[in-house]
Design a protein around this motif. Sequence first.
Motif, mmCIF file in Angstrom:
data_model
loop_
_atom_site.group_PDB
_atom_site.id
_atom_site.type_symbol
_atom_site.label_atom_id
_atom_site.label_comp_id
_atom_site.label_asym_id
_atom_site.label_seq_id
_atom_site.Cartn_x
_atom_site.Cartn_y
_atom_site.Cartn_z
ATOM 1 N N GLY A 195 0.817 -1.205 0.000
ATOM 2 C CA GLY A 195 0.000 0.000 0.000
ATOM 3 C C GLY A 195 0.854 1.260 0.000
ATOM 4 N N PHE A 196 0.404 2.277 -0.756
ATOM 5 C CA PHE A 196 1.096 3.561 -0.798
ATOM 6 C C PHE A 196 0.162 4.593 -1.416
ATOM 7 N N MET A 197 0.645 5.821 -1.550
ATOM 8 C CA MET A 197 -0.241 6.885 -2.016
ATOM 9 C C MET A 197 -0.760 6.657 -3.431
ATOM 10 N N ASP A 198 -0.081 5.814 -4.213
ATOM 11 C CA ASP A 198 -0.499 5.528 -5.578
ATOM 12 C C ASP A 198 -1.385 4.290 -5.686
ATOM 13 N N SER A 199 -1.824 3.717 -4.574
ATOM 14 C CA SER A 199 -2.771 2.605 -4.668
ATOM 15 C C SER A 199 -3.938 3.035 -5.553
ATOM 16 N N HIS A 200 -4.397 2.136 -6.440
ATOM 17 C CA HIS A 200 -5.092 2.551 -7.660
ATOM 18 C C HIS A 200 -6.338 3.397 -7.440
ATOM 19 N N VAL A 201 -7.133 3.138 -6.432
ATOM 20 C CA VAL A 201 -8.340 3.944 -6.232
ATOM 21 C C VAL A 201 -7.967 5.401 -5.957
ATOM 22 N N TYR A 202 -6.923 5.616 -5.161
ATOM 23 C CA TYR A 202 -6.510 6.977 -4.834
ATOM 24 C C TYR A 202 -5.864 7.669 -6.022
ATOM 25 N N ARG A 203 -5.104 6.909 -6.791
ATOM 26 C CA ARG A 203 -4.503 7.488 -7.992
ATOM 27 C C ARG A 203 -5.603 7.952 -8.956
ATOM 28 N N TRP B 83 -8.510 3.359 3.345
ATOM 29 C CA TRP B 83 -8.650 2.092 2.624
ATOM 30 C C TRP B 83 -7.824 1.043 3.373
ATOM 31 N N SER B 84 -8.470 -0.036 3.792
ATOM 32 C CA SER B 84 -7.805 -1.130 4.495
ATOM 33 C C SER B 84 -7.065 -0.592 5.728
ATOM 34 N N PHE B 85 -5.732 -0.679 5.786
ATOM 35 C CA PHE B 85 -4.991 -0.116 6.915
ATOM 36 C C PHE B 85 -5.356 1.348 7.135
ATOM 37 N N GLY B 86 -5.612 2.070 6.064
ATOM 38 C CA GLY B 86 -6.003 3.472 6.202
ATOM 39 C C GLY B 86 -7.305 3.657 6.958
ATOM 40 N N GLY C 75 -10.326 -3.706 -10.837
ATOM 41 C CA GLY C 75 -11.220 -3.559 -11.976
ATOM 42 C C GLY C 75 -11.835 -2.182 -12.028
ATOM 43 N N GLU C 76 -11.919 -1.623 -13.226
ATOM 44 C CA GLU C 76 -12.450 -0.278 -13.406
ATOM 45 C C GLU C 76 -13.889 -0.168 -12.897
ATOM 46 N N LYS C 77 -14.661 -1.227 -13.054
ATOM 47 C CA LYS C 77 -16.052 -1.211 -12.583
ATOM 48 C C LYS C 77 -16.127 -0.871 -11.102
ATOM 49 N N TYR C 78 -15.253 -1.494 -10.312
ATOM 50 C CA TYR C 78 -15.323 -1.299 -8.870
ATOM 51 C C TYR C 78 -14.646 0.005 -8.441
ATOM 52 N N ALA C 79 -13.578 0.370 -9.116
ATOM 53 C CA ALA C 79 -12.954 1.661 -8.811
ATOM 54 C C ALA C 79 -13.937 2.794 -9.082
ATOM 55 N N ALA C 80 -14.630 2.723 -10.205
ATOM 56 C CA ALA C 80 -15.603 3.763 -10.536
ATOM 57 C C ALA C 80 -16.741 3.789 -9.524
ATOM 58 N N ARG C 81 -17.161 2.614 -9.066
ATOM 59 C CA ARG C 81 -18.223 2.556 -8.050
ATOM 60 C C ARG C 81 -17.774 3.257 -6.770
ATOM 61 N N VAL C 82 -16.552 2.973 -6.344
ATOM 62 C CA VAL C 82 -16.031 3.603 -5.132
ATOM 63 C C VAL C 82 -15.994 5.121 -5.284
ATOM 64 N N LEU C 83 -15.465 5.606 -6.407
ATOM 65 C CA LEU C 83 -15.362 7.055 -6.602
ATOM 66 C C LEU C 83 -16.733 7.710 -6.608
ATOM 67 N N ASN C 84 -17.707 7.075 -7.242
ATOM 68 C CA ASN C 84 -19.065 7.627 -7.236
ATOM 69 C C ASN C 84 -19.635 7.679 -5.828
ATOM 70 N N ASP C 85 -19.408 6.633 -5.042
ATOM 71 C CA ASP C 85 -19.948 6.604 -3.685
ATOM 72 C C ASP C 85 -19.262 7.653 -2.801
ATOM 73 N N ILE C 86 -17.964 7.836 -2.984
ATOM 74 C CA ILE C 86 -17.255 8.864 -2.207
ATOM 75 C C ILE C 86 -17.799 10.240 -2.547
ATOM 76 N N VAL C 87 -17.927 10.529 -3.834
ATOM 77 C CA VAL C 87 -18.400 11.848 -4.256
ATOM 78 C C VAL C 87 -19.824 12.088 -3.764
ATOM 79 N N ALA C 88 -20.666 11.061 -3.831
ATOM 80 C CA ALA C 88 -22.043 11.209 -3.354
ATOM 81 C C ALA C 88 -22.079 11.543 -1.867
#
Length: 265
Positions: free
Chosen positions: A69-77, A140-143, A228-241
Motif C-alpha cells: 500500500g502507498f499513495m499511488d494505490s489505484h483507487v486513490y490514484r 482504505w484497508s490499513f487506512g 477492476g475499473e467497474k469497482y474503482a468507478a463505483r467507489v469514486l461515485n460513492d465517495i463523491v455522493a
Amino acid sequence: MTFDPASFHFTQAQGPAPIRASTVLPARRENIELQTADGHTLVGELALPESGPVIATLITLHPLPTHGGFMDSHVYRKASYRLPALAGIAVLRFNTRGTASPRGTSSGGFEEGIGERYDVEAAVRLAVDRGLPNRWLVGWSFGTELALMYGAVEPVASQIEGAVLLSPPLHRATDKHLQQWAESGKPLTVLVPEHDDFLQPAEAAGRFSLVPQADVVGVAGAKHLWVGEKYAARVLNDIVARVSPEGSATPLPQEWDGPTATAAS
C-alpha cells in the motif's frame, strides 16, 4: 528521481473520449511535504480543480505499506486523476512514514498504526492551513484503521466532517474507537466488498452497529482491493455522493471532452 506531476503531457481529443483507467484529467497538481509533530517528513501530492471552487477535500489514507500500500494505490490514484476535474474535489495523497512510491519516500519506518497518528494529524493540518473546505478522511484497508483510531479525537475531530472507509479489516481499530465515532456524531460511510478477505458485509454491519450514524454498504462482486475499473468507478461515485453537497456531482461522467494525459501503468 521524484515524480513531477507537471510531466503529464495533455492533448486535446477530437470530441468526447471515454475515461479509462490511465486517463488523467486537468488539475492543479503539486508535490507537497508534510511535517509531523514527531519530526518526520512525509511526501505527497495535492490535486486541486484547475478552476472554480473546491467543494470538498479528500484526505486519503492508504493501505498497509508492508503489503504494497502507498499513495499511488489505484483507487486513490484515479481519484487524483479524475475528481478535481469531474467533481471540483481536492485530493490529498501522501505516503505514511517509511512508505515509498514514485513521488518519493517518507522518512521513518512503519509503526503498526501507532506513530502514524502524527501522519494523519499532519495531513489534516496541511488541508486546514491551505484553507481547503469540507474535509473528509478516506481510508482504505490499513487506512481505515488510522481513520477510525484518530479521526474522532482531537486534534483531528474538529477539523473534519466525517470519513469514508473502504474495506475496513477492523484489526487495529477496536470497539473503543467505534464508540468514539458514535459519540462524535460524525458520519461514517463504510464500503464493504462482498468477497472481502477480512470483513464481509454481514459481519461489518454487526461490528459497525456500535456507530448509529454509520452507513454500511455491501458491494456485490467486489474484493478487498477493488480490482477492476467497474469497482474503482463505483467507489469514486460513492465517495463523491457522500462528500458533495447533496450529492450534486454524481453520477460521475464516463467521458471527457477536453485535454487529457495518459499515466504510465
